[in-house]
Design an enzyme around this catalytic site. Structure first.
Site, short mmCIF file in Angstrom:
data_model
loop_
_atom_site.label_atom_id
_atom_site.label_comp_id
_atom_site.label_asym_id
_atom_site.label_seq_id
_atom_site.Cartn_x
_atom_site.Cartn_y
_atom_site.Cartn_z
N LEU A 99 0.83 -1.20 0.00
CA LEU A 99 0.00 0.00 0.00
C LEU A 99 0.87 1.26 0.00
O LEU A 99 0.69 2.16 -0.81
CB LEU A 99 -0.93 0.01 1.22
CG LEU A 99 -1.80 1.25 1.41
CD1 LEU A 99 -2.81 1.39 0.27
CD2 LEU A 99 -2.53 1.21 2.76
N GLU B 147 3.81 4.05 -0.33
CA GLU B 147 4.74 4.48 -1.36
C GLU B 147 5.72 5.49 -0.78
O GLU B 147 5.52 5.99 0.33
CB GLU B 147 3.97 5.09 -2.54
CG GLU B 147 3.05 4.09 -3.23
CD GLU B 147 2.37 4.63 -4.47
OE1 GLU B 147 1.63 3.87 -5.10
OE2 GLU B 147 2.57 5.83 -4.80
N PRO B 148 6.80 5.80 -1.51
CA PRO B 148 7.81 6.73 -0.98
C PRO B 148 7.23 8.06 -0.50
O PRO B 148 7.70 8.62 0.49
CB PRO B 148 8.75 6.93 -2.17
CG PRO B 148 8.65 5.66 -2.95
CD PRO B 148 7.21 5.23 -2.82
N GLY C 299 2.46 7.79 2.68
CA GLY C 299 2.36 6.86 3.79
C GLY C 299 0.94 6.87 4.32
O GLY C 299 0.08 6.10 3.91
N SER C 300 0.68 7.81 5.22
CA SER C 300 -0.66 7.94 5.78
C SER C 300 -1.66 8.43 4.71
O SER C 300 -2.85 8.13 4.79
CB SER C 300 -0.64 8.93 6.95
OG SER C 300 0.24 8.48 7.96
N GLN D 203 16.10 1.21 31.86
CA GLN D 203 16.45 1.94 33.09
C GLN D 203 16.63 0.98 34.26
O GLN D 203 17.55 1.14 35.07
CB GLN D 203 15.34 2.97 33.40
CG GLN D 203 15.80 4.09 34.32
CD GLN D 203 16.80 5.02 33.66
OE1 GLN D 203 16.92 5.05 32.44
NE2 GLN D 203 17.52 5.79 34.46
N GLY E 156 23.25 0.09 33.22
CA GLY E 156 24.24 -0.02 32.16
C GLY E 156 24.12 -1.32 31.38
O GLY E 156 24.35 -1.35 30.17
N GLU F 104 1.36 0.32 10.06
CA GLU F 104 -0.09 0.13 9.93
C GLU F 104 -0.88 1.28 10.56
O GLU F 104 -1.90 1.07 11.20
CB GLU F 104 -0.50 -1.23 10.50
CG GLU F 104 0.08 -2.38 9.70
CD GLU F 104 -0.56 -3.71 9.96
OE1 GLU F 104 -1.79 -3.76 10.17
OE2 GLU F 104 0.17 -4.72 9.96
N SER G 222 0.63 6.54 15.46
CA SER G 222 -0.20 6.89 16.63
C SER G 222 -1.07 8.11 16.33
O SER G 222 -2.21 8.21 16.79
CB SER G 222 0.69 7.17 17.84
OG SER G 222 1.30 5.97 18.29
#
Length: 382
Positions: free
Chosen positions: A126, A128-129, A132-133, A337, A341, A364, A367
């Site tokens: 679906l 493409e470059p 997107g949305s 966290q 380390g 997909e 947000s």
């Protein structure tokens, strides 16, 4: 509520997926991640175990299961390797499910057994470059030419865009911005004019292949149209409703993986003469993690229930995907966290969950797109 019988069946499926992940995936997780290797042989084996045709009816060679089982399988796989979880979700929810939902009987009999068995891996095109949305501005076009359509254009960010044996591809057959001007085609690898482009070098989900699909005068017979000409965009939106459940499940798997690793580490790691789990700063992080997981699972399971009952779920699917994906970023960040380390090294699994988690807030539908979907559904037309 999920019945006792369903719970018992889910537990059997959960254990099966868990055993598979521990046996065939865990020993290779970091090797595949470091080399960005897409483990095709392992996916063939997944098909043999019934994990690549989860939603496909038995008459087409699938497992004939529902969304509760599907969620469970994705969660258990993603707890071990979210890259494999992503590829499993994309194969089941996008390509395979599109053919299942909108293909004719001949197309189902031709493609679903190969996809469900893992003989073939599927892709879905679906994005493409430059779209997107904003998918209705797609530039890939399909021009009618006798008994064929001729496709020209490129699809990007496609899971299995290079290695997939068959792809469902959306192309414009009408005017720009016309929601009834896009058509879905099922195209086999090896079709002249259908080639793979650049494979992406990614932050996370590195064992899940993401690549371009390029179409240059690709002739596709009209028998390869899925559903009706012009219905592709409407089909895609319905596919994404279910696809959001799979990304919510993928996010949930990351949540569980990061949380369980953190809980184990907090109980074992000692500072100032006692396990760090006894310090409020750590125990409160674990409490927040577990609460977010519970909420994400309830939202995801509810969306799955609606899907199984063939009820509208655009709102609930978007909420599940939005909440679960944001939660997995927050939980994997807190997991780093807690590990201190050590969490920043590749010796512990949480750094990979941290890298992989971000994709869940993007793929997909970002947000931000989910919030648009949610707000439109609760506000209606003003």
């Amino acid at each position: 509520m999920i019945s006792t019988e369903v719970q018992e069946n889910l537990e059997i499926i959960r254990q099966s997926a868990r055993d598979f992940a521990e046996t065939y995936i865990r020993p290779h997780v970091m090797e595949w991640d470091e080399s960005q290797h897409f483990p095709m042989d392992m996916f063939h084996k997944m098909g043999e175990h019934g994990f690549l045709g989860v939603l496909v009816p038995e008459e087409y060679g699938g497992s004939g299961l529902g969304y509760q089982e599907y969620i469970t399988i994705i969660v258990e796989i993603a707890k071990v390797c979210s890259s494999v979880g992503l590829s499993t979700a994309a194969h089941n929810s996008l390509c395979t499910n599109h053919i299942l939902m909108f293909g004719n009987e001949e197309q189902k009999k031709k493609y679903l057994p190969k996809l469900a068995s893992g003989e073939w891996i599927g892709a879905w095109g679906l994005t493409e470059p430059n779209t997107g949305s904003d998918a209705m501005r797609m530039k890939t076009v399909a021009v009618e030419d006798g008994d064929h359509y001729v496709l020209n254009g490129a699809k990007s960010w496609i899971t299995h865009g290079k290695s997939g044996h068959v792809a469902v591809v959306l192309a414009r057959t009408g005017e720009l911005l016309d929601s009834h001007g896009i058509t879905a085609f099922v195209i086999e690898r090896g079709t002249p004019g259908f080639n793979a482009g650049k494979k992406e070098n990614k932050l996370g989900m590195r064992a899940s292949e993401t690549a371009e699909m390029i179409f240059e005068n690709c002739r596709v017979h009209k028998s390869q149209v899925l559903g009706e000409v012009g219905d592709g965009f409407i089909q895609a939106m319905k596919i994404l409703d279910g696809g959001r459940i799979s990304i919510a499940a993928l996010s949930l798997g990351i949540c569980y993986g990061a949380y369980e690793a953190s809980l184990k580490y907090a109980k074992e790691r000692e500072q100032f003469g006692k396990p760090i789990a006894k310090f409020q700063g750590i125990s409160f992080k674990l409490a927040d993690m577990r609460t977010k997981i519970e909420a994400a699972e309830l939202l995801t399971r509810n969306a799955g229930r609606l899907k199984d009952e063939h009820k509208p779920l655009t709102l609930e699917g978007a909420m599940a995907k939005y909440f679960a994906s944001e939660a997995c970023v927050e939980i994997s960040t807190d997991a780093i966290q807690i590990h201190g380390g050590y969490g920043y090294t590749k010796d512990f699994p949480v750094e990979k969950f941290f890298r992989d988690s971000k994709l869940c807030t993007i793929g997909e539908g970002t947000s931000e797109i989910q919030k648009i979907v949610i707000s439109r559904n609760i506000l209606g037309k003003l």
